[in-house]
Motif scaffolding. Structure first.
Motif, PDB file in Angstrom:
ATOM      1  N   SER A  26       0.879  -1.072  -0.012  1.00 21.73           N
ATOM      2  CA  SER A  26       0.150   0.062   0.268  1.00 21.73           C
ATOM      3  C   SER A  26       0.779   1.294  -0.119  1.00 21.73           C
ATOM      4  CB  SER A  26      -0.914  -0.098   1.110  1.00 21.73           C
ATOM      5  OG  SER A  26       0.153   0.093   2.336  1.00 21.73           O
ATOM      6  N   GLY A  27       0.139   2.280  -0.225  1.00 22.26           N
ATOM      7  CA  GLY A  27       1.042   3.559  -0.180  1.00 22.26           C
ATOM      8  C   GLY A  27       1.465   4.023  -1.871  1.00 22.26           C
ATOM      9  N   THR A  28       2.114   5.007  -1.899  1.00 20.32           N
ATOM     10  CA  THR A  28       2.503   5.311  -3.363  1.00 20.32           C
ATOM     11  C   THR A  28       3.927   5.571  -3.465  1.00 20.32           C
ATOM     12  OG1 THR A  28       1.829   7.389  -2.959  1.00 20.32           O
ATOM     13  CG2 THR A  28       0.353   6.074  -4.312  1.00 20.32           C
ATOM     14  N   LEU A  29       4.452   5.360  -4.684  1.00 19.63           N
ATOM     15  CA  LEU A  29       5.770   5.492  -5.086  1.00 19.63           C
ATOM     16  C   LEU A  29       5.600   6.828  -6.258  1.00 19.63           C
ATOM     17  CD1 LEU A  29       8.729   3.217  -5.424  1.00 19.63           C
ATOM     18  CD2 LEU A  29       8.455   4.916  -6.953  1.00 19.63           C
ATOM     19  N   THR A  30       6.144   7.657  -6.250  1.00 22.08           N
ATOM     20  CA  THR A  30       6.149   8.842  -7.358  1.00 22.08           C
ATOM     21  C   THR A  30       7.457   9.051  -7.640  1.00 22.08           C
ATOM     22  OG1 THR A  30       5.925  10.458  -5.639  1.00 22.08           O
ATOM     23  CG2 THR A  30       3.826   9.769  -7.150  1.00 22.08           C
ATOM     24  N   PHE A  31       7.491   9.201  -9.145  1.00 21.42           N
ATOM     25  CA  PHE A  31       8.777   9.586  -9.802  1.00 21.42           C
ATOM     26  C   PHE A  31       8.641  10.555 -10.482  1.00 21.42           C
ATOM     27  CE2 PHE A  31      12.397   8.863 -13.015  1.00 21.42           C
ATOM     28  CZ  PHE A  31      13.164   9.229 -12.317  1.00 21.42           C
ATOM     29  N   GLU A  32       9.464  11.831 -10.451  1.00 27.47           N
ATOM     30  CA  GLU A  32       9.307  12.846 -11.077  1.00 27.47           C
ATOM     31  C   GLU A  32       7.814  13.252 -11.101  1.00 27.47           C
ATOM     32  OE1 GLU A  32      11.032  12.053 -14.914  1.00 27.47           O
ATOM     33  OE2 GLU A  32      13.051  12.364 -14.049  1.00 27.47           O
ATOM     34  N   HIS A  33       7.200  13.210  -9.912  1.00 32.65           N
ATOM     35  CA  HIS A  33       5.821  13.678  -9.550  1.00 32.65           C
ATOM     36  C   HIS A  33       4.581  12.607 -10.200  1.00 32.65           C
ATOM     37  CE1 HIS A  33       7.645  16.682  -7.314  1.00 32.65           C
ATOM     38  NE2 HIS A  33       8.217  16.875  -8.317  1.00 32.65           N
ATOM     39  N   ALA A  34       5.083  11.822 -11.065  1.00 32.84           N
ATOM     40  CA  ALA A  34       4.301  10.912 -11.652  1.00 32.84           C
ATOM     41  C   ALA A  34       3.970   9.475 -10.767  1.00 32.84           C
ATOM     42  CB  ALA A  34       4.484  10.603 -12.993  1.00 32.84           C
ATOM     43  N   PRO A  35       2.812   9.377 -10.211  1.00 27.65           N
ATOM     44  CA  PRO A  35       2.680   7.683  -9.605  1.00 27.65           C
ATOM     45  C   PRO A  35       3.135   6.709 -10.361  1.00 27.65           C
ATOM     46  CG  PRO A  35       0.685   9.065  -9.653  1.00 27.65           C
ATOM     47  CD  PRO A  35       1.552   9.938 -10.397  1.00 27.65           C
ATOM     48  N   ILE A  36       3.639   5.626  -9.750  1.00 23.38           N
ATOM     49  CA  ILE A  36       4.060   4.612 -10.402  1.00 23.38           C
ATOM     50  C   ILE A  36       3.146   3.445  -9.811  1.00 23.38           C
ATOM     51  CG2 ILE A  36       6.191   3.085 -10.629  1.00 23.38           C
ATOM     52  CD1 ILE A  36       6.865   5.467 -11.741  1.00 23.38           C
ATOM     53  N   THR A  37       2.836   2.698 -11.148  1.00 24.86           N
ATOM     54  CA  THR A  37       1.980   1.683 -10.899  1.00 24.86           C
ATOM     55  C   THR A  37       2.895   0.245 -10.882  1.00 24.86           C
ATOM     56  OG1 THR A  37       1.188   1.607 -12.759  1.00 24.86           O
ATOM     57  CG2 THR A  37      -0.463   2.710 -10.894  1.00 24.86           C
ATOM     58  N   ARG A  38       3.491   0.046 -11.989  1.00 27.45           N
ATOM     59  CA  ARG A  38       4.400  -0.997 -12.116  1.00 27.45           C
ATOM     60  C   ARG A  38       5.795  -0.666 -12.044  1.00 27.45           C
ATOM     61  NH1 ARG A  38       5.200  -5.501 -15.466  1.00 27.45           N
ATOM     62  NH2 ARG A  38       6.412  -4.437 -17.013  1.00 27.45           N
ATOM     63  N   TRP A  39       6.757  -1.229 -11.208  1.00 26.71           N
ATOM     64  CA  TRP A  39       7.899  -0.945 -10.922  1.00 26.71           C
ATOM     65  C   TRP A  39       8.792  -2.133 -10.985  1.00 26.71           C
ATOM     66  CZ3 TRP A  39       9.997   3.487 -11.857  1.00 26.71           C
ATOM     67  CH2 TRP A  39      11.218   3.824 -11.186  1.00 26.71           C
ATOM     68  N   THR A  40       9.594  -2.456 -11.966  1.00 34.10           N
ATOM     69  CA  THR A  40      10.444  -3.471 -12.062  1.00 34.10           C
ATOM     70  C   THR A  40      12.041  -3.079 -12.020  1.00 34.10           C
ATOM     71  OG1 THR A  40      10.610  -3.704 -14.393  1.00 34.10           O
ATOM     72  CG2 THR A  40       8.794  -4.906 -13.340  1.00 34.10           C
ATOM     73  N   PRO A  41      12.844  -3.944 -11.792  1.00 33.77           N
ATOM     74  CA  PRO A  41      14.318  -3.430 -12.165  1.00 33.77           C
ATOM     75  C   PRO A  41      14.469  -2.804 -13.514  1.00 33.77           C
ATOM     76  CG  PRO A  41      14.280  -5.821 -11.024  1.00 33.77           C
ATOM     77  CD  PRO A  41      12.956  -5.177 -11.328  1.00 33.77           C
ATOM     78  N   HIS A  42      13.636  -3.524 -14.489  1.00 32.94           N
ATOM     79  CA  HIS A  42      13.923  -2.969 -15.749  1.00 32.94           C
ATOM     80  C   HIS A  42      13.328  -1.599 -15.770  1.00 32.94           C
ATOM     81  CE1 HIS A  42      14.074  -3.264 -20.232  1.00 32.94           C
ATOM     82  NE2 HIS A  42      13.015  -2.899 -20.356  1.00 32.94           N
ATOM     83  N   LEU A  43      12.193  -1.271 -15.566  1.00 31.65           N
ATOM     84  CA  LEU A  43      11.390  -0.176 -15.590  1.00 31.65           C
ATOM     85  C   LEU A  43      12.335   1.034 -14.732  1.00 31.65           C
ATOM     86  CD1 LEU A  43       7.826  -0.966 -15.358  1.00 31.65           C
ATOM     87  CD2 LEU A  43       9.145   0.056 -17.196  1.00 31.65           C
ATOM     88  N   ALA A  44      12.920   0.440 -13.343  1.00 31.61           N
ATOM     89  CA  ALA A  44      13.728   1.469 -12.556  1.00 31.61           C
ATOM     90  C   ALA A  44      14.720   1.882 -13.384  1.00 31.61           C
ATOM     91  CB  ALA A  44      14.096   0.633 -11.420  1.00 31.61           C
ATOM     92  N   ARG A  45      15.244   1.010 -14.038  1.00 32.78           N
ATOM     93  CA  ARG A  45      16.633   1.440 -14.846  1.00 32.78           C
ATOM     94  C   ARG A  45      16.131   2.176 -16.047  1.00 32.78           C
ATOM     95  NH1 ARG A  45      21.386  -1.297 -14.388  1.00 32.78           N
ATOM     96  NH2 ARG A  45      21.713  -2.356 -12.439  1.00 32.78           N
ATOM     97  N   ALA A  46      15.107   1.812 -16.672  1.00 37.96           N
ATOM     98  CA  ALA A  46      14.556   2.963 -17.794  1.00 37.96           C
ATOM     99  C   ALA A  46      14.220   4.162 -17.233  1.00 37.96           C
ATOM    100  CB  ALA A  46      13.343   2.228 -18.367  1.00 37.96           C
TER     101      ALA A  46
END
Lengths: 521, 382, 357
Positions: free
Chosen positions: A329-349
């Motif tokens: 639960s809770g949210t992770l936002t990156f550059e002020h956009a909430p992230i729904t799917r976060w994998t090592p691949h996406l993180a790197r991207a």
């Protein structure tokens, strides 16, 4: 008394040890210091029977002895605790300690007797250990104690500790030194292999300095200073790198811009506010397995330190941020956009890279070559790939330059990564991750097990990234390191954030209490 | 490492010497006798059943030899006497031929093995078992100058219809007739239940089942016949399991037609007897009494040995003909092995069975060979 | 080449040990005759050819060796590609059976012109094998079932389903009267793999396909980034995952390819020599594939080389029976070589972990 006389040991023609002589006397605390690859561990491995010297001999009380195996070394009272523990995680403390010479009753393991004997050993040397606990569930510090008890239980007279504090909290390290002091009072010889000059000065009764396979000095703590020791360890070797031609021997040197025996460039006490946007990573009431209700913001251009005792959610935090661990639960936002799917691949991207704590497990594949490891993570992008194909020349070129800029030795792109020393492995990992110009850098224990020069190089790199505007999250168990490098520090305890401190508020004692879960009234 | 190299060099040198050097005592090719080759099916040597029967016809009867650890040694007079049944003693002569036997590890081996026999210069090549039908057909077509004997199946075309090849003799047996007789015997020995263990559920094995059922029905109309198929011919364990199952369901006599699986059947019966149950096994193809003398009531003997010997004999006499042959009770192709154990009213029981044999040979009883015929079968009066 | 040394030495040692064993149980003259015969049976009976001038003396053995080599290569590749991502595919036997059946059914029930028919049969076999291998992959990813367990089990499921039901039941070839016929309907001539050396030798396109497959696999694994990902996954799942490689996808892809290769092995068996699904799939080709992959050290070209050698030895090994040497000696050599390679690799690993300074 143990004497190592004129030991020479070569690997594939390269001398790891050259004509080294050393004495170890009962009741002393000998520190063996030197850079990575200086030969400290090799020398002790000779004593411990893991390596056979090509020349020279080992004497026990004046008698020349050939120590062929660790078992023989143990039989002669020499025990060694390695950086990487050799415990069986699923067994209990008692079982681990007696493993190999279990007391038996009618041919069957007598666990009751074993436990009593181990308890006795613990009591005798003042260890507080739950001997019935399963090793997997113990903290790193306790596991190390188990290793030491294991050696003591076999009646060793000489105990070798290979970089024991690399994995410990300050409190645990203090405890370890108290224990070793008691041991030497009991007449045991303790040999400490270390890089940390401060602890060496505090701990030892004698210091042997090694450099490039040779013993270059033997000093007593009272007659030296950390600066002097650092000079002994590295000044000559830096000159030998061939980059300081014509310079005097004592000229402060090295290539990477790091000046190990001078104070590090600290970040300014106050930060000018940076523009929001690029690379801002935010957690809001985030809960995951091992983490509870975390809210934090990581800004571009800052180093945010996470302080805490091992096992209080730091690893989980790093895993969430790098896409390795899902959150509930809770949210992770990156550059002020909430992230729904976060994998090592996406993180790197997204430009979030990771220098993990356990480089042998997460960062490097030891059976791959250095250049293959360099491509790992970016292997589908130029210059590592051309379409679906591997771009061999591109990979080689980038690797060669990366080895050069990060001073990874040897500069052999085709070497197995497992063939590099620990320090060079870490330099490789750091170099690789920074080469992609990340927006966010998650760094866990980046200097663990490195020598002074390498530590300085890594720290300098972190500052460079900070200056570039990269957001750096630094997780370290070394409180000194966290305080030294961070602009801001969060303390974690039991998966929660229990305190936030800006540079002006740094106070070791306050932080220490928060790390132990004590909340000030 | 060095040692291995040395050995290799030594071996190669040895090989070279062998080839180049004079070999004074190398066996000169004997004056050209006849060579008869045989390819077993996957059951192989030692199945105590079908393949061993074929090998007996070739090795013991025709060549008067036996295979011992891979070498052929001549039979002693006693061994030969034990091998040839009394009723055939006058007929079976030693033929002085040279046997060549290849065993097959898998279905895929049949064709290359047959071809290899042909390449060895065999005058006749025997394929043992219907599973070799395809392979025999292919190899016979490719080697029109060689002669072949195929046991247990006619040569079939792609549609499954029998066809004739000019260089292939095929022999099939009226297994239903022999099975009828052992079925009749089983019906006389058992009270309520008898069992049948088949290998693969194919028409050939169904013939055994149909004849057996008809035999039981003739002598003991009230008895039930329980049937199990193992699905293989080379799995002793499966046969044992099937037989144990049947025994536990109350079968008093179990007949098997399951190749090597049948060894498991006999094993299971033997163990059941040791555990105190009054049960019997009936063997198949060869006289299997020696496997468990106290447990094997009789065996439905299929004279594969005779068919193989006959073909070799015809070859020697220059009288080998292609075409399909069928061997039933009348031709001595099937029979049952002597009953060596004591049963109540043994003489009377055997007399009844022999009477049935006479009726079949005389054509008075037509034994069903498949399920359809079995349904319309009416048991003859005893 | 240095890496291949343990395998080469193991194979040579295995052959020597078997030779000595044969020599001790019989006599060395017979053993020598038998082993020489095996060699001729494997790679052509050159002396007979020189003596009689009959080309079949060479072509036939080459054909038998080649057909066996092709199937072993495919099953070996099947195990090797799964191994690349760190999975142990023990299910090649089942996947091969499914592929073989698919090829037999498409070959017999479908009518199509020449090469199209072959292509369809091969595709069906590859697809059948791949789907059958997908099962354990999904079980592993969704349920955490270890692939060793699931693939072993699925072997027996396939064998029971196909050999004990389909082939003797619904798919059995029809025979007239009470005649017994084993296996399924014969495939159409259009589905037969073309013979390469004329009618006298069974050498067929299968060997070429196997060679191409091995080469393509090698190129894929060494030259393509996806191949690199597989390697990374196989060496360290954790590090691969942390560096953004989709480990689950790697597992799925590798298992699909593994199954496809095993299925193609089955297709080559059916379309090349058997021409129908036989009553039972006799030889344990899939299990032999494990040996091929291990002796070949997972290298596609190593697998090809080892399969060629053992395909030859096993084809030639039949001839040992002519000298009274047991028919199982080639398998014995294979098993011994496997054992020695395994021991050798273990040794090296031990030495390496010990000797790293």
């Amino acid at each position: 008394m143990i004497e190592l006389r004129h030991i020479t040991k070569r690997f594939n023609g390269v001398a790891a040890l050259e004509d080294v002589s050393l004495e170890v006397k009962p009741g002393e605390r000998l520190a063996l210091i030197g850079e990575n690859g200086a030969g400290k561990s090799s020398l002790m491995n000779v004593l411990y029977g893991l390596y056979q010297p090509d020349q020279g001999e080992v004497c026990f009380d004046g008698q020349v002895v050939k120590v062929k195996t660790p078992a023989e070394a143990l039989a002669r009272g020499v025990g060694m605790v390695h950086q990487h523990f050799t415990l069986v995680p699923t067994l209990t403390v008692t079982e681990n300690v007696v493993l190999g010479h279990e007391p038996t009753k009618a041919g069957r393991l007598d666990l009751v007797r074993a436990r009593k004997e181990v308890d006795d050993t613990c009591a005798k040397f003042g260890f507080q250990l739950d001997t019935g606990a399963v090793v997997r569930e113990l903290s790193v510090g306790s596991q190390q104690k188990v290793e030491i008890v294991k050696a003591l239980h076999r009646g060793v007279k000489t105990l070798i500790l290979d970089e024991p504090t690399a994995v410990l909290t300050p409190q645990e390290a203090d405890e370890l030194f108290a224990v070793t002091r008691r041991l030497s009072d009991e007449g045991l010889a303790v040999v400490l292999i270390s890089h940390k000059l401060k602890e060496v000065m505090a701990f030892s009764t004698r210091i042997a300095v090694m450099r490039r396979g040779k013993k270059v000095a033997e000093v007593v703590p009272g007659e030296t200073s950390p600066e002097h020791l650092a000079q002994l360890m590295i000044s000559l070797s830096s000159r030998e790198r061939g980059e300081g031609r014509g310079e005097g021997p004592n000229q402060a040197p090295p290539s990477s811009g790091a000046v190990p025996d001078q104070p590090l460039t600290r970040p300014p006490a106050t930060l000018s506010p940076l523009p929001q946007g690029e690379g801002t990573l935010q957690l809001t009431h985030l809960t995951a397995q091992g983490l509870h209700d975390l809210t934090l913001t990581l800004h571009p251009g800052e180093i945010l330190g996470i302080a805490g005792v091992d096992g209080n959610g730091q690893r989980e935090l790093a895993e969430v941020l790098t896409g390795l661990r899902p959150w509930t639960s809770g949210t992770l936002t990156f550059e002020h956009a909430p992230i729904t799917r976060w994998t090592p691949h996406l993180a790197r991207a997204h430009g979030v890279t990771h220098i993990p704590e356990d480089r042998l497990r997460r960062a490097l594949i030891t059976d791959l070559t250095v250049e293959e490891n360099v491509s790992l993570g970016r292997h589908t992008q130029p210059p590592f790939a051309k379409g679906p194909l591997i771009d061999f020349p591109g990979r080689r070129a980038l690797t060669t330059s990366l080895l050069e800029t990060n001073d990874v030795r040897p500069r052999d792109p085709q070497l197995r990564a497992g063939g590099l020393s620990g320090g060079n492995q870490q330099k490789l990992v750091v170099g690789r991750e920074l080469d992609s110009n990340p927006k966010v850098l998650i760094v866990v224990q980046p200097t663990r097990g490195l020598d002074i020069a390498a530590v300085a190089a890594v720290r300098a790199q972190l500052f460079t990234q900070r200056a570039r505007g990269c957001a750096v999250l630094l997780i370290s168990l070394d409180l000194d390191e966290v305080l030294e490098l961070s602009d801001r520090v969060l303390v974690m305890y039991a998966g929660r954030i229990t305190g936030e401190f800006t540079r002006a508020q740094f106070d070791e004692r306050v932080l220490g209490r928060r790390m132990l879960g004590v909340v000030d009234a | 490492m060095t040692l291995a190299r040395l050995c290799l060099v030594a071996a190669l040198t040895l090989a070279a010497c062998k080839k180049d050097g004079p070999a004074p005592d190398a066996p000169k090719p004997a004056p050209k006798g006849l060579t008869v080759g045989l390819v077993t099916d996957v059951g192989g040597r030692g199945d105590q059943s079908f393949n061993d029967s074929a090998l007996r016809g070739l090795e013991a009867w025709a060549a008067n030899q036996k295979s011992l650890d891979g070498k052929y040694v001549a039979l002693t007079a006693e061994e030969r006497k034990a091998s040839v049944p009394a009723e055939l003693e006058a007929r079976i002569k030693e033929l002085g031929i040279k046997p060549v036997v290849l065993q097959s590890k898998a279905q895929e081996d049949y064709q290359p093995n047959l071809q290899l026999i042909v390449d060895q210069g065999a005058d006749l090549t025997v394929g043992t078992g219907f599973m070799l039908e395809n392979a025999v057909e292919t190899v016979a077509r490719q080697n029109p100058g060689s002669k072949f004997l195929l046991i247990d199946s006619p040569v079939l075309d792609a549609k499954g219809a029998p066809q004739a090849l000019p260089n292939v003799r095929t022999v099939v047996f009226k297994e239903e007739e022999g099975s009828f007789l052992v079925g009749a015997l089983a019906g006389l020995v058992a009270k309520e239940k008898v069992g049948f263990v088949g290998g693969m559920e194919i028409p050939l094995i169904k013939k055994f089942e149909a004849g057996f059922r008809a035999g039981v029905k003739t002598t003991n109309p009230k008895a039930t016949v329980l049937v199990q198929y193992t699905g293989s011919f080379d799995n002793v364990g499966q046969g044992k399991q099937a037989a144990q199952d049947l025994v536990s369901k109350g079968c008093e006599v179990v007949f098997h037609a399951a190749g090597s699986d049948g060894n498991g059947v006999i094993q299971a019966i033997k163990e059941a007897r040791a555990a105190g149950k009054a049960v019997f096994a009936i063997g198949v193809d060869s006289d299997q009494s020696h496997l468990a003398p106290e447990a094997v009531l009789t065996s439905m003997v299929k004279r594969v040995d005779l068919a193989v010997w006959q073909a070799a004999s015809d070859l020697k006499a220059g009288a080998f003909t292609a075409g399909d042959q069928t061997m039933g009770l009348k031709e001595g192709g099937v029979t049952y092995a002597p009953v060596r154990i004591e049963i109540p009213e043994k003489a009377a029981v055997l007399q009844k069975v022999e009477a049935l044999r006479a009726k079949i040979i005389a054509g008075e009883v037509k034994v069903p060979s498949n399920t359809t015929d079995l349904e319309s079968f009416t048991a003859p009066t005893l | 080449m240095r890496k291949a040394l343990p395998s080469i030495l193991s194979v040579i040692s295995a052959i020597l040990i078997c030779f000595i064993a044969a020599g001790l149980t019989r006599d060395f003259g017979t053993a020598l005759d038998a082993f020489t015969a095996m060699l001729w049976g494997a790679f052509g009976d050159w002396p007979k050819f020189l003596e009689t001038g009959a080309a079949t003396a060479i072509l036939r053995p080459l054909g038998e060796a080649g057909t066996k080599a092709a199937i072993l290569t495919f099953t070996g590749l099947s195990v090797a590609v799964a191994f690349r991502v760190g999975l142990f595919n023990i299910g090649a036997q089942g996947q091969l059976a499914v592929g073989a059946l698919a090829a037999a059914v498409v070959g017999a029930k479908l009518e199509a012109p020449g090469f199209l028919h072959i292509t369809l049969c091969l595709a069906a076999a590859a697809l059948g094998g791949a789907l059958y291998a997908l099962l354990p992959a999904i079980l592993k990813l969704k349920r955490g079932v270890h692939e060793v367990i699931s693939t072993i089990m699925l072997n027996w499921v396939a064998v029971s389903l196909i050999d004990n039901w389909l082939v003797i039941g619904p798919l059995r070839a029809a025979a007239s009267g009470d005649n017994s016929i084993s296996g399924t309907d014969q495939i159409h001539a259009t589905a037969e793999l073309p013979r390469l050396l004329g009618d006298s030798s069974r050498l067929n396109l299968g060997l070429v396909l196997a060679g191409v497959a091995a080469l393509a696999t090698w190129l894929f694994l060494t030259r393509f980034t996806r191949g690199f990902e597989w390697k990374a996954i196989g060496l360290s799942q954790d590090a691969a995952r942390a560096s953004g490689i989709d480990v689950d996808r790697g597992f799925l892809e590798a298992m699909l390819l593994a199954g496809a290769f095993a299925g193609l092995g089955g297709a080559v068996l059916i379309l090349g020599t058997e021409l129908k699904y036989p009553a039972t799939l006799g030889a344990p080709w899939g299990f032999d594939g494990i040996a091929m992959a291990l002796i070949g050290q997972g290298h596609p070209l190593g697998v090809l080389a080892v399969s060629t050698l053992f395909g030859g030895l096993r084809a030639g090994g039949t001839r040992m029976q002519l000298f009274g040497v047991h028919k199982s000696f080639p398998e014995l050599m294979q098993g011994l070589a496997l054992l020695l390679v395994a021991a050798k690799l273990m040794w090296e690993r031990l030495l390496r972990t010990r000797g790293t300074p």
